[in-house]
Design an enzyme around this catalytic site. Structure first.
Site, PDB file in Angstrom:
ATOM      1  N   LYS A  61      16.945  21.275 -10.616  1.00 28.86           N
ATOM      2  CA  LYS A  61      16.020  19.909 -11.063  1.00 28.86           C
ATOM      3  C   LYS A  61      16.679  19.010 -11.807  1.00 28.86           C
ATOM      4  CE  LYS A  61      11.646  19.699 -11.085  1.00 28.86           C
ATOM      5  NZ  LYS A  61      11.054  18.888 -10.091  1.00 28.86           N
ATOM      6  N   SER A  63      15.374  21.092 -15.746  1.00 30.00           N
ATOM      7  CA  SER A  63      14.131  22.193 -15.953  1.00 30.00           C
ATOM      8  C   SER A  63      14.727  23.475 -16.663  1.00 30.00           C
ATOM      9  CB  SER A  63      13.470  22.543 -14.730  1.00 30.00           C
ATOM     10  OG  SER A  63      13.046  23.672 -14.824  1.00 30.00           O
ATOM     11  N   HIS A  82       0.776  -1.407   0.040  1.00 33.26           N
ATOM     12  CA  HIS A  82      -0.074   0.031   0.042  1.00 33.26           C
ATOM     13  C   HIS A  82       0.695   1.165  -0.162  1.00 33.26           C
ATOM     14  CE1 HIS A  82      -3.284  -2.851   1.109  1.00 33.26           C
ATOM     15  NE2 HIS A  82      -2.418  -3.125   1.883  1.00 33.26           N
ATOM     16  N   GLU A  95       9.692   8.271 -16.409  1.00 35.71           N
ATOM     17  CA  GLU A  95       8.455   8.649 -16.761  1.00 35.71           C
ATOM     18  C   GLU A  95       7.961   8.345 -18.171  1.00 35.71           C
ATOM     19  OE1 GLU A  95       8.201  12.897 -15.784  1.00 35.71           O
ATOM     20  OE2 GLU A  95       9.363  12.522 -13.895  1.00 35.71           O
TER      21      GLU A  95
END
Ligand code: ARG
Length: 469
Positions: free
Chosen positions: A284, A278, A157, A291
């Protein structure tokens, strides 16, 4: 050139529909398969007396010349207009070998031809994807070998659950990739039947030896039913499914690593080569590789839905809907292949932070189950032990302390028999994993056995793959 002019008034063809109907922009990647099938088929035509020896020889030379031309100029066909690859090859052959090329189509149809070439493609693609799966398995195993004792807080979970070996975690993905690899082997086997000789739908009236054709094209056997084989695309759906499930597994791995590499966790670090920054925020470092893998899984699943929908309710036998199989299969194979490759590199270059894993495991009360089980071994019913330890954990949580930081007098308020043995159980992640010695568990003794077995499995699969080539 068209393969079907006579029946039609060809003036006034609509260019928009021609473009709508063409598949050459996609199926030109089947050129080499088309040449190979033609080359084998012409021998059977000669044996059947449809081609003279001279014609057969001339055509054979023509095919060889065409093959060399395509090999030396891989982009040659790109941008050329043709209805499909079969039409294009026949037109080129006519230029190369003259009117004998016009006999080529005897007794066969593009329906059995395209089904044959798609099966040849599917067999090769399955073997290539299988090789890519094996490389991923090798990378996972390499990391497991490199970190045999590192302990990871196992989650259910997405909440802290029990300590597991990081190697055990990696081997879970090894298992998934192993199933994918075996599924791909099975896809290859099921694609291994020859449609050619089935004609448009009814079979051929020329004495074509389909057993020999199958042998010469490397198929296990000729397909038994001409209606089925000209319109069957089960092998396409199955291969796309194998791709879908493989990238779905990758998407789970990607999601795990995205979470584990976020600063809140910090268990792993993705190599710079597979991250991007970024344009606005200078600090970043985003794991875009993961992804994209997660995102591309959606595309492959879309291809599967598309292929199944294409077959749904399709009347026997061939219908032009089936041309859409190429888009779905090529995209699924390309996407799964590149996703497997990128995932392999991300795994191989992954940096591990065992201390962060250790600290998170301590903070997450991951030994609570071990504590309850220790009480059971001392005679307490599990339900009662569960309750006591639960209350102890709540106390620690409220005090912002870990189980390892408890004083004896505090622990005794919840567990009167608390002693140094229980204190060790509470604080030792190592003894928690060491206890799980049952087959398939996370104990180091088990995991090193699993690592050795995984290595053997990998070697077997590799040699099986090589023997196919
Ligand atoms: N390009 C077609 C396909 O990919 C094969 C041609 C069959 N065309 C036909 N009119 N029967 O399925």
């Amino acid at each position: 050139m068209r393969l079907w002019g006579g029946r039609f008034r060809l003036q006034g063809r609509d260019a928009l529909f021609e473009k709508f109907s063409e598949s050459f922009s996609l199926d030109q990647r089947l050129i080499f398969y088309d040449l190979r099938v033609n080359q084998v088929y012409l021998r059977r035509l000669a044996a059947a007396g449809v081609l003279t020896r001279v014609e057969a020889r001339r055509l054979n030379r023509g095919i060889e010349a065409l093959r060399r031309r395509v090999e030396s100029r891989p982009n040659w066909a790109r941008g050329q207009a043709s209805e499909d690859v079969h039409t294009w090859v026949e037109a080129q052959l006519e230029k190369e070998a003259g009117p004998a090329a016009r006999k080529f189509r005897t007794g066969r149809s593009r329906n059995d031809l395209v089904a044959t070439e798609m099966r040849l493609y599917a067999k090769d693609a399955a073997a290539q994807l299988l090789a890519a799966c094996l490389r991923l398995m090798e990378a996972l195993l390499g990391q497991a070998h490199a970190h045999p004792r590192v302990i990871l807080p196992g989650l259910t979970h997405l909440q802290p659950a029990q300590p597991v070996l990081f190697a055990h975690y990696l081997l879970a993905y090894f298992e998934m990739a192993l199933r994918d690899a075996k599924r791909l082997e099975q896809c290859r086997e099921r694609a291994d039947e020859l449609p050619l000789g089935a004609g448009a739908l009814a079979g051929t009236s020329f004495p074509i030896n389909r057993e020999l054709l199958a042998q010469e094209l490397g198929f296990a056997r000729p397909a038994r039913n001409s209606l089925d084989t000209t319109s069957d695309r089960d092998f396409v759906c199955e291969l796309i499914f194998a791709c879908s499930l493989a990238v779905t597994h990758l998407s789970r791995l990607a999601e795990d690593l995205l979470i584990y590499s976020s600063p809140g966790f910090g268990f792993v670090e993705i190599a710079d080569a597979y991250s991007t920054g970024s344009s606005l925020m200078p600090q970043k470092k985003n794991a875009d590789s993961l992804e994209l893998i997660r995102g591309r899984a959606a595309r492959v699943q879309g291809a599967l839905t598309g292929a199944l929908a294409m077959l749904k309710g399709l009347p026997l036998a061939y219908n032009r809907d089936l041309q859409e199989d190429k888009h779905a299969l090529f995209d699924a194979v390309d996407t799964a292949g590149s996703a497997l490759e990128v995932a392999t590199r991300v795994v191989a270059t992954l940096k591990i932070h065992p201390r962060k894993m250790q600290a998170a495991a301590q903070a997450g009360f991951l030994t609570a189950t071990d504590l309850a089980e220790a009480l059971v071994r001392r005679g307490m019913p599990f339900a009662e032990a569960h309750e006591c330890v639960g209350r102890l954990v709540r106390y620690c949580f409220e005090q912002s302390r870990t189980l390892a930081e408890l004083e004896e007098w505090e622990a005794r308020r919840f567990i009167p028999t608390w002693d140094s043995e229980l204190a060790t159980v509470a604080s030792s992640l190592e003894s928690s994993v060491e206890m799980r010695t049952a087959t398939g568990g996370t104990a180091p003794s088990q995991v090193s056995r699993q690592i050795a077995a995984a290595g053997r499995t990998l070697r077997q699969l590799k040699s099986r793959l090589h023997s196919q080539k």
